[in-house]
Design a protein around this motif. Structure first.
Motif, PDB file in Angstrom:
ATOM      1  N   HIS A 138       1.421  12.119  -9.799  1.00  0.00           N
ATOM      2  CA  HIS A 138       0.767  13.435  -9.749  1.00  0.00           C
ATOM      3  C   HIS A 138       1.792  14.564  -9.782  1.00  0.00           C
ATOM      4  O   HIS A 138       1.537  15.614 -10.386  1.00  0.00           O
ATOM      5  N   LEU A 139       2.941  14.361  -9.154  1.00  0.00           N
ATOM      6  CA  LEU A 139       3.992  15.374  -9.200  1.00  0.00           C
ATOM      7  C   LEU A 139       4.518  15.539 -10.626  1.00  0.00           C
ATOM      8  O   LEU A 139       4.753  16.657 -11.086  1.00  0.00           O
ATOM      9  N   GLN A 140       4.665  14.439 -11.332  1.00  0.00           N
ATOM     10  CA  GLN A 140       5.100  14.507 -12.725  1.00  0.00           C
ATOM     11  C   GLN A 140       4.041  15.193 -13.585  1.00  0.00           C
ATOM     12  O   GLN A 140       4.374  15.963 -14.499  1.00  0.00           O
ATOM     13  N   THR A 141       2.779  14.944 -13.308  1.00  0.00           N
ATOM     14  CA  THR A 141       1.694  15.598 -14.037  1.00  0.00           C
ATOM     15  C   THR A 141       1.709  17.102 -13.791  1.00  0.00           C
ATOM     16  O   THR A 141       1.508  17.893 -14.723  1.00  0.00           O
ATOM     17  N   LEU A 142       1.968  17.501 -12.537  1.00  0.00           N
ATOM     18  CA  LEU A 142       2.068  18.925 -12.225  1.00  0.00           C
ATOM     19  C   LEU A 142       3.185  19.575 -13.033  1.00  0.00           C
ATOM     20  O   LEU A 142       2.984  20.627 -13.663  1.00  0.00           O
ATOM     21  N   GLY A 143       4.355  18.958 -13.040  1.00  0.00           N
ATOM     22  CA  GLY A 143       5.467  19.504 -13.810  1.00  0.00           C
ATOM     23  C   GLY A 143       5.163  19.556 -15.288  1.00  0.00           C
ATOM     24  O   GLY A 143       5.507  20.530 -15.981  1.00  0.00           O
ATOM     25  N   SER A 144       4.510  18.531 -15.796  1.00  0.00           N
ATOM     26  CA  SER A 144       4.163  18.480 -17.217  1.00  0.00           C
ATOM     27  C   SER A 144       3.170  19.581 -17.583  1.00  0.00           C
ATOM     28  O   SER A 144       3.322  20.246 -18.621  1.00  0.00           O
ATOM     29  N   LYS A 145       2.166  19.786 -16.744  1.00  0.00           N
ATOM     30  CA  LYS A 145       1.159  20.819 -17.043  1.00  0.00           C
ATOM     31  C   LYS A 145       1.747  22.221 -16.947  1.00  0.00           C
ATOM     32  O   LYS A 145       1.397  23.104 -17.736  1.00  0.00           O
ATOM     33  N   SER A 178       7.890  22.248  -2.647  1.00  0.00           N
ATOM     34  CA  SER A 178       8.175  22.677  -1.276  1.00  0.00           C
ATOM     35  C   SER A 178       6.962  22.456  -0.371  1.00  0.00           C
ATOM     36  O   SER A 178       7.107  22.062   0.784  1.00  0.00           O
ATOM     37  N   TYR A 179       5.761  22.706  -0.886  1.00  0.00           N
ATOM     38  CA  TYR A 179       4.548  22.466  -0.101  1.00  0.00           C
ATOM     39  C   TYR A 179       4.391  20.988   0.219  1.00  0.00           C
ATOM     40  O   TYR A 179       4.010  20.619   1.325  1.00  0.00           O
ATOM     41  N   LEU A 180       4.704  20.135  -0.734  1.00  0.00           N
ATOM     42  CA  LEU A 180       4.615  18.699  -0.486  1.00  0.00           C
ATOM     43  C   LEU A 180       5.643  18.240   0.534  1.00  0.00           C
ATOM     44  O   LEU A 180       5.427  17.263   1.242  1.00  0.00           O
ATOM     45  N   TYR A 181       6.749  18.931   0.623  1.00  0.00           N
ATOM     46  CA  TYR A 181       7.810  18.591   1.571  1.00  0.00           C
ATOM     47  C   TYR A 181       7.408  18.944   2.999  1.00  0.00           C
ATOM     48  O   TYR A 181       7.981  18.437   3.952  1.00  0.00           O
ATOM     49  N   ARG A 182       6.396  19.827   3.158  1.00  0.00           N
ATOM     50  CA  ARG A 182       5.831  20.217   4.450  1.00  0.00           C
ATOM     51  C   ARG A 182       6.831  20.913   5.373  1.00  0.00           C
ATOM     52  O   ARG A 182       6.804  20.734   6.578  1.00  0.00           O
ATOM     53  N   ARG A 183       7.733  21.676   4.803  1.00  0.00           N
ATOM     54  CA  ARG A 183       8.680  22.451   5.601  1.00  0.00           C
ATOM     55  C   ARG A 183       8.844  23.817   4.959  1.00  0.00           C
ATOM     56  O   ARG A 183       8.565  24.008   3.788  1.00  0.00           O
ATOM     57  N   GLN A 214       0.831  -1.206   0.000  1.00  0.00           N
ATOM     58  CA  GLN A 214       0.000   0.000   0.000  1.00  0.00           C
ATOM     59  C   GLN A 214       0.870   1.262   0.000  1.00  0.00           C
ATOM     60  O   GLN A 214       0.584   2.212  -0.732  1.00  0.00           O
ATOM     61  N   ALA A 215       1.923   1.268   0.813  1.00  0.00           N
ATOM     62  CA  ALA A 215       2.806   2.431   0.867  1.00  0.00           C
ATOM     63  C   ALA A 215       3.512   2.630  -0.469  1.00  0.00           C
ATOM     64  O   ALA A 215       3.675   3.766  -0.927  1.00  0.00           O
ATOM     65  N   TYR A 216       3.938   1.546  -1.081  1.00  0.00           N
ATOM     66  CA  TYR A 216       4.595   1.618  -2.384  1.00  0.00           C
ATOM     67  C   TYR A 216       3.646   2.194  -3.430  1.00  0.00           C
ATOM     68  O   TYR A 216       4.025   3.056  -4.219  1.00  0.00           O
ATOM     69  N   ASN A 217       2.401   1.742  -3.430  1.00  0.00           N
ATOM     70  CA  ASN A 217       1.407   2.258  -4.384  1.00  0.00           C
ATOM     71  C   ASN A 217       1.113   3.734  -4.138  1.00  0.00           C
ATOM     72  O   ASN A 217       0.949   4.508  -5.088  1.00  0.00           O
ATOM     73  N   ARG A 218       1.033   4.137  -2.873  1.00  0.00           N
ATOM     74  CA  ARG A 218       0.784   5.546  -2.559  1.00  0.00           C
ATOM     75  C   ARG A 218       1.951   6.414  -3.021  1.00  0.00           C
ATOM     76  O   ARG A 218       1.747   7.526  -3.509  1.00  0.00           O
ATOM     77  N   TYR A 219       3.165   5.922  -2.833  1.00  0.00           N
ATOM     78  CA  TYR A 219       4.342   6.686  -3.282  1.00  0.00           C
ATOM     79  C   TYR A 219       4.286   6.904  -4.791  1.00  0.00           C
ATOM     80  O   TYR A 219       4.484   8.018  -5.269  1.00  0.00           O
ATOM     81  N   TRP A 220       4.023   5.847  -5.550  1.00  0.00           N
ATOM     82  CA  TRP A 220       4.024   5.997  -7.002  1.00  0.00           C
ATOM     83  C   TRP A 220       2.847   6.818  -7.498  1.00  0.00           C
ATOM     84  O   TRP A 220       2.936   7.500  -8.530  1.00  0.00           O
ATOM     85  N   GLU A 221       1.731   6.785  -6.782  1.00  0.00           N
ATOM     86  CA  GLU A 221       0.615   7.654  -7.156  1.00  0.00           C
ATOM     87  C   GLU A 221       0.997   9.120  -6.951  1.00  0.00           C
ATOM     88  O   GLU A 221       0.741   9.969  -7.810  1.00  0.00           O
ATOM     89  N   ALA A 222       1.644   9.413  -5.816  1.00  0.00           N
ATOM     90  CA  ALA A 222       2.082  10.789  -5.560  1.00  0.00           C
ATOM     91  C   ALA A 222       3.130  11.220  -6.578  1.00  0.00           C
ATOM     92  O   ALA A 222       3.108  12.357  -7.070  1.00  0.00           O
ATOM     93  N   ARG A 223       4.033  10.335  -6.923  1.00  0.00           N
ATOM     94  CA  ARG A 223       5.074  10.660  -7.902  1.00  0.00           C
ATOM     95  C   ARG A 223       4.461  10.922  -9.281  1.00  0.00           C
ATOM     96  O   ARG A 223       4.899  11.810 -10.018  1.00  0.00           O
TER      97      ARG A 223
END
Length: 147
Positions: free
Chosen positions: A81-88, A131-136, A70-79
């Motif tokens: 979405h991050l790639q989609t953000l950069g692409s857009k 930076s927002y995703l990093y939470r710092r 589950q953690a592995y799947n959540r990581y790749w889902e977040a990754r």
């Protein structure tokens, strides 16, 4: 910067919550064994037979495998979405600068500077999102451009 402190942090972990119960159970079992209060005829032989331990380890290993998956799947889902953000954001920068180009007319004064600033702002927007995703609070280095 990576540090080994992340391996031992307790924020978001279940370990601080279950530690008192595990400590109590461990001490209780140690007292029963130390004072020989466990009689073999009353189930004390279970502590010496491997079957209960095998069942326990089977359940724990399946639970760990499920949670790891589950953690592995959540990581790749977040990754993803991050790639989609950069692409857009790249699409926005590319389309804005390409459609702003006037083919037949002279380019206005400062056009290249505006284009460079716009691409720079899109890059900063991506940095702020990460930076927002990093939470710092991360100081982003600004190389020229806007503050």
């Amino acid at each position: 910067m990576f540090s080994f402190r992340i391996l031992f942090r307790c924020a978001g972990s279940v370990l601080p919550g279950i530690f008192p119960y595990a400590l109590f159970s461990g001490l209780f079992t140690w007292i029963l064994r130390y004072f020989e209060l466990i009689v073999a005829e009353q189930g004390g032989g279970l502590f010496y037979h491997p079957a209960p331990v095998q069942i326990f380890f089977l359940v724990v290993s399946l639970a760990l495998a499920f949670h790891t998956s589950q953690a592995y799947n959540r990581y790749w889902e977040a990754r993803t979405h991050l790639q989609t953000l950069g692409s857009k954001l790249l699409d926005v920068a590319y389309l804005t600068t390409s459609f702003d180009h006037i083919a037949d007319a002279q380019q206005p004064e400062g056009f290249e500077e505006w284009r460079a600033n716009f691409v720079h702002l899109m890059s900063l927007l991506h940095g702020v999102g990460v930076s927002y995703l990093y939470r710092r609070d991360v100081k982003l280095e600004i190389i020229g451009g806007y503050n």
